[in-house]
Design a protein around this motif. Structure first.
Motif, short mmCIF file in Angstrom:
data_model
loop_
_atom_site.label_atom_id
_atom_site.label_comp_id
_atom_site.label_asym_id
_atom_site.label_seq_id
_atom_site.Cartn_x
_atom_site.Cartn_y
_atom_site.Cartn_z
N ALA A 65 0.86 -1.18 0.00
CA ALA A 65 0.00 0.00 0.00
C ALA A 65 0.90 1.23 0.00
O ALA A 65 1.79 1.34 0.83
CB ALA A 65 -0.90 -0.01 1.24
N ILE A 66 0.67 2.10 -0.95
CA ILE A 66 1.47 3.32 -1.03
C ILE A 66 0.53 4.51 -0.93
O ILE A 66 -0.46 4.59 -1.65
CB ILE A 66 2.26 3.39 -2.35
CG1 ILE A 66 3.19 2.17 -2.47
CG2 ILE A 66 3.07 4.69 -2.44
CD1 ILE A 66 3.87 2.03 -3.81
N VAL A 67 0.82 5.40 0.00
CA VAL A 67 0.00 6.60 0.16
C VAL A 67 0.88 7.82 -0.03
O VAL A 67 1.88 8.00 0.67
CB VAL A 67 -0.64 6.66 1.57
CG1 VAL A 67 -1.41 7.97 1.75
CG2 VAL A 67 -1.58 5.47 1.76
N GLN A 68 0.52 8.64 -1.00
CA GLN A 68 1.17 9.95 -1.10
C GLN A 68 0.43 10.85 -0.11
O GLN A 68 -0.71 11.25 -0.35
CB GLN A 68 1.09 10.50 -2.51
CG GLN A 68 1.85 11.81 -2.63
CD GLN A 68 1.60 12.51 -3.95
OE1 GLN A 68 1.61 11.88 -5.00
NE2 GLN A 68 1.38 13.81 -3.89
N ALA A 69 1.07 11.12 1.00
CA ALA A 69 0.40 11.81 2.11
C ALA A 69 0.32 13.31 1.84
O ALA A 69 0.85 13.82 0.86
CB ALA A 69 1.14 11.54 3.40
#
Lengths: 351, 612
Positions: B263-267
């Motif tokens: 899971a990759i989140v660009q915060a």
């Protein structure tokens, strides 16, 4: 002593739920908040909701930020893991936790100081990112732990205990949550448990970003005449638009209702939420109409409570990221470490 | 002035305008030399801008295999009128200038101690192409073609590389090959080829790969078992998270369901990035963020929480020039202290210092084991030089008997068997407590994580002795970390010496060359490459074993030296700083020059003072 364990007395007459737990099994340690604090009623509502929904206490992770409200996770669900993080940052910690294990229930508890000021950005992004969690703001319009400063949700013109008048416009977190795409949005009042418990239950069953703004008077610093977050003021101006009932699928509806006033929404696990309309002109499944309605009633000086919006088929962050069904924290070397052929292909690609 | 004659040992610098498509042509040039078996080390020197500002690409060709920046330019490919004067100044006497001669320039714009080679690139492009973008893009390929003739590079190697790049895209392949041939034919027909600088086929590249540190670190995260990545775009770290996403799409998808094992989140910012990492790691996933100095500044509050609540986190810090926005697209090693002591109160964090992309991969993967084992934040201290530049290094390797070390995690079975669980209890005498993941057991093992003081069983307490007990255990844990982190690398010189040098990270490439140069001058220095903080005992032993120790760093304030003095109680007089911090990568010339000068000074007997 700053930690008080609650004595585990045995009450044989206490009812048990389907898991064999009593309500006591959902409690935490003794609250150290002021006597009469609205937050304790919210903790009690959470205990009641989890007990009634037969939730295994250890399958809940409770998270909070900093402030009076953020202390409360110590006072409920003593067998759950808790995380008291840093000021205004509960949403990001909850987001990460939810990514790591999609099977638990994430219950975030925050306050107006924590979520409407320093944490406003994280609150907003957590909602728009559709993190599958319950986000409760215990909203008293005041900083309690630092003794009575206005918070960002204090209404313009409301008076502090020391007589100062708040000159700034308030932040309405319900409106923000609606605008940002939260799929379950409600407002409750800590003084109305019959309304609050079903709202918490509905939020716990919801598989997406569920937000509840709970007006929760601060008896020490914001319960005086001139405050718009006092018990008296909220009781006088509370306009409940609907009531929630929970119906187990095995039971038949026996009560009689006027046509058009009751709506049933069946949740993912078969439990139905029954929505009894108190205002015939309010539709809890129309986001834009709800926003208009709330603006109108707020202008008229009313505090609208109840289930304000619900999307029956929500999408959450895991769905958007297309993650595997198995929780990420359970994947092992076999699933995560690519094999020797993959490594050779990688090396070749860089030659 | 006699033109420079050099085979497989020179520096070519391309001066371009950014956004003009020069980067891929310049990389093509560098790779073609590499394909001829001659090591190259290219470096992008770019502004914080997308289009229109000057950018340079410096390629060092070195059959000897020196990969550090050399300094000086033997051939300047001057394609940017804005920087013409500055670019011309940089050319070594006897060097070469290659430029677009479409528009005539007055004689005053040139130097007479260099060889000037003009080619009407714009004219050729305007005659050949109609489309403005094509004119621009193919101009770059045309000069690569010309350079192949000037420097005697095998054009088949370039054609082969173009073929690999445009595999399956015939429409792009053919015009590129055509442009290459156009430039080469033009040079062969009108210029005396080759010039004094030449590439000769060698066998000095071998199995090595040509990879940037950010990609290698991302691969380290893939092989290291990371499943959650939360990040916020920040030069020079951005391409690390993007590389993780790219590699995960190929390597981490469940073949049966097509679902992602990551899971990759660009915060929204760095605060949220590290918050997500901490939340995920608290809940048992391996999680990391990639950032640079400004991001670390924002993360410090959370880092204190992770230190005190003992939650794993991996932070790749691709360092750039500070303070503040500083030199956002230049390299430095100036976050050593900020990371070692990040956050308020008494905190110390584990730092790892990779020397090149291969170690970005190795130490990147190792960081996840360390973070879980200790459990605490671990920084992988990279920098722009190795992060964003392609570096020739050993191929990535993995020991497939290795298993992720998830550290001391108490399971439901252990709790069921009656094992005592105290989240902050030193159960084994190594300072490392056990943890449980949320949801482990219905009745046992739950605890409350908080940033406030707590006792061994995670119960809130503000009692002084309870606080001190916990803080002392954290020190004991840090002492254990000292034994777990990668050992320093010692390089003894040929003869016994009383001088030593300590260095770390990307300085390694220049240092290897500097040590050889010093040895050539008869100056012998033992060298130690520090790979981690806390410092292993070998570091203290090395300092104790030498009379004077140089500490070579790429920052102004001698930060590693401060850390050595502070943590090992070293007499500051013993550690002599050698500092390079103008934002360009440190060179062997600089290091060897400084060390030789200091040692010469130390050996000079003071002359008797003569009257005024």
């Amino acid at each position: 002593m700053t930690y008080l364990a609650k004595p585990q007395l045995h009450y044989p007459a206490l009812p048990v739920n389907r898991l064999g737990y009593t309500r006591r099994d959902y409690e935490g340690s003794v609250s150290t908040l002021c006597a009469g604090c609205g937050h304790d009623s919210i903790s009690a509502a959470i205990v009641q909701a989890c007990f009634e929904l037969d939730i295994e206490p250890h399958k809940v992770a409770k998270l909070s930020g900093i402030g009076c409200s953020s202390k409360t996770p110590t006072y409920f669900l003593g067998n759950s893991h808790g995380f008291n993080s840093v000021h205004g940052r509960m949403p990001s910690v909850a987001t990460g936790a939810a990514l790591a294990n999609r099977e638990l229930i994430y219950l975030g508890v925050s306050g107006d100081g924590d979520s409407a000021s320093i944490g406003l950005g994280q609150f907003a992004h957590c909602m728009r990112r559709a993190v599958n969690m319950v986000y409760i703001v215990e909203n008293n319009g005041v900083y309690g732990l630092t003794k009575g400063q206005f918070s960002a949700t204090a209404d313009k013109g409301s008076k502090s205990k020391r007589g100062a008048v708040n000159a700034d416009a308030p932040i309405d977190m319900v409106m923000l949550a609606l605008q940002l795409g939260a799929t379950f949005v409600a407002r409750g009042f800590s003084g109305d448990k019959t309304q609050l418990v079903p709202l918490v239950k509905g939020a716990l069953l919801h598989r997406g970003a569920a937000f509840i703004d709970v007006i929760s008077p601060c008896v020490a610093f914001n319960n005086h005449p001139g405050s718009t977050k006092s018990y008296d003021y909220v009781r006088e101006h509370n306009e409940a638009v609907n009531r929630l009932d929970f119906v187990s699928p095995r039971k038949e509806i026996t009560a009689e209702y006027a046509p058009g006033t009751v709506e049933e929404v069946v949740q993912h696990d078969g439990v139905a939420i029954r929505l009894r309309k108190l205002h015939s002109d309010f539709d809890a499944h129309n986001r834009i109409a709800a926003m208009n309605y709330l603006q109108e009633r707020a202008a008229a000086g009313e505090i609208v409570t109840g289930l304000l919006f619900e999307e029956p088929h929500p999408e959450d962050l895991h769905a958007r990221l297309n993650t595997v069904e198995v929780p990420l924290n359970r994947l092992g070397d076999g699933e995560l470490v690519p094999g020797p052929e993959a490594l050779e292909r990688v090396n070749d690609a860089y030659r | 002035m006699k033109p420079i004659e050099a085979v497989n040992d020179f520096v070519v610098k391309f001066a371009n305008v950014n956004g003009s498509g020069s980067a891929s042509a310049n990389t093509l040039f560098a790779r073609s030399v590499q394909r001829m078996g001659v090591p190259v080390s290219p470096r992008n020197i770019f502004p914080s801008n997308i289009q229109g500002l000057p950018t340079w690409y410096e390629v060092r060709v070195s059959e000897a295999g020196w990969l550090g920046r050399r300094g000086g330019v033997d051939l300047m490919v001057a394609m940017n009128p804005q920087t013409w004067d500055q670019d011309l100044q940089e050319i070594e006497p006897g060097g070469y200038l290659f430029y677009d001669s479409t528009k005539p320039l007055p004689k005053s714009k040139f130097r007479d101690d260099i060889t000037v080679i003009g080619m009407p690139l714009t004219e050729i492009c305007n005659e050949t192409y109609v489309d403005a973008r094509e004119r621009q893009l193919f101009k770059n390929i045309i000069y690569v073609g010309a350079l192949s003739a000037l420097l005697d590079i095998d054009p088949n190697e370039i054609a082969q590389l173009i073929g690999e790049q445009y595999k399956g895209k015939e429409k792009l392949l053919k015009p590129n090959i055509h442009a290459l041939q156009l430039g080469r034919a033009h040079a062969l027909a009108r210029i005396a080829c080759p010039i004094g600088l030449r590439v000769r086929r060698a066998d000095r590249v071998g199995e090595r790969i040509f990879i940037d540190g950010n990609s290698a670190a991302a691969l380290g995260a893939v092989w290291g078992g990371a499943t959650v990545c939360a990040w916020y775009p920040l030069t020079p770290s951005t391409s690390l998270a993007e590389a993780f996403a790219r590699h995960c799409r190929r390597l981490r998808v469940d073949p049966d369901t097509g679902a992602n094992r990551y899971a990759i989140v660009q915060a929204e910012d760095e605060l949220a990035s590290i918050g997500i990492v901490i939340g995920a790691a608290w809940n048992g996933a391996r999680a990391f963020t990639a950032t640079s100095g400004p991001g670390v500044s924002l993360m410090t509050e959370f880092l204190g929480l992770a230190y005190f609540a003992e939650i794993p986190a991996v932070i790749f810090n691709v360092q750039r020039g500070g303070p503040s926005t500083g030199l956002p697209t230049r390299t430095q090693q100036a976050d050593v202290l900020a990371c070692a002591y990040a956050s308020h109160g008494d905190t110390k964090h584990v730092l790892l210092f990779p020397e090149d992309p291969r170690e970005c991969f190795d130490l990147g993967a190792a960081a996840f084991d360390l973070a879980d084992r200790l459990p605490t934040p671990v920084f992988v201290m990279m920098d722009l030089d190795i992060g964003m530049n392609e570096v020739l290094c050993e191929p990535l390797a993995w020991d497939y008997s290795r298993r992720m070390d998830r550290g001391k995690v108490m399971t439901a079975e252990m709790l069921e068997a009656g094992r005592e669980f105290g989240r902050y209890l030193d159960a084994d005498g190594d300072g490392i407590p056990y943890r449980t993941y949320p949801g482990t057991h219905p009745l046992r093992g739950a605890y409350f994580t908080r940033g406030t003081t707590k006792d061994r069983y995670a119960r809130y307490s503000e009692d002084g002795p309870v606080y001190v007990d916990n803080m002392e255990r954290l020190l004991a844990k840090f002492a254990t970390a000292k034994r777990l982190v990668p050992k320093p690398v010692l390089r003894r010189c040929a003869k016994p010496t009383r001088s030593g040098v300590i260095y770390y990270g990307s300085t390694a490439a220049a240092m290897a060359e500097a040590l050889a140069a010093l040895e050539g001058q008869g100056i012998h220095v033992d060298a130690m490459r520090v790979r981690a903080f806390p410092f292993a005992d070998e570091v203290a032993d090395f300092i104790a074993g030498h009379e004077a120790v140089f500490v070579v760093e790429q920052n102004r304030d001698a930060q590693l030296r401060t850390l050595l003095v502070n943590e090992l109680a070293i007499d500051p007089a013993k550690l002599q700083p050698v500092l390079h911090y103008d934002g360009t990568p440190i060179t062997a010339r600089f290091i060897a020059g400084r060390i030789a000068a200091r040692l010469a000074l130390a050996n000079v007997k003071p002359l008797k003072k003569v009257g005024p």
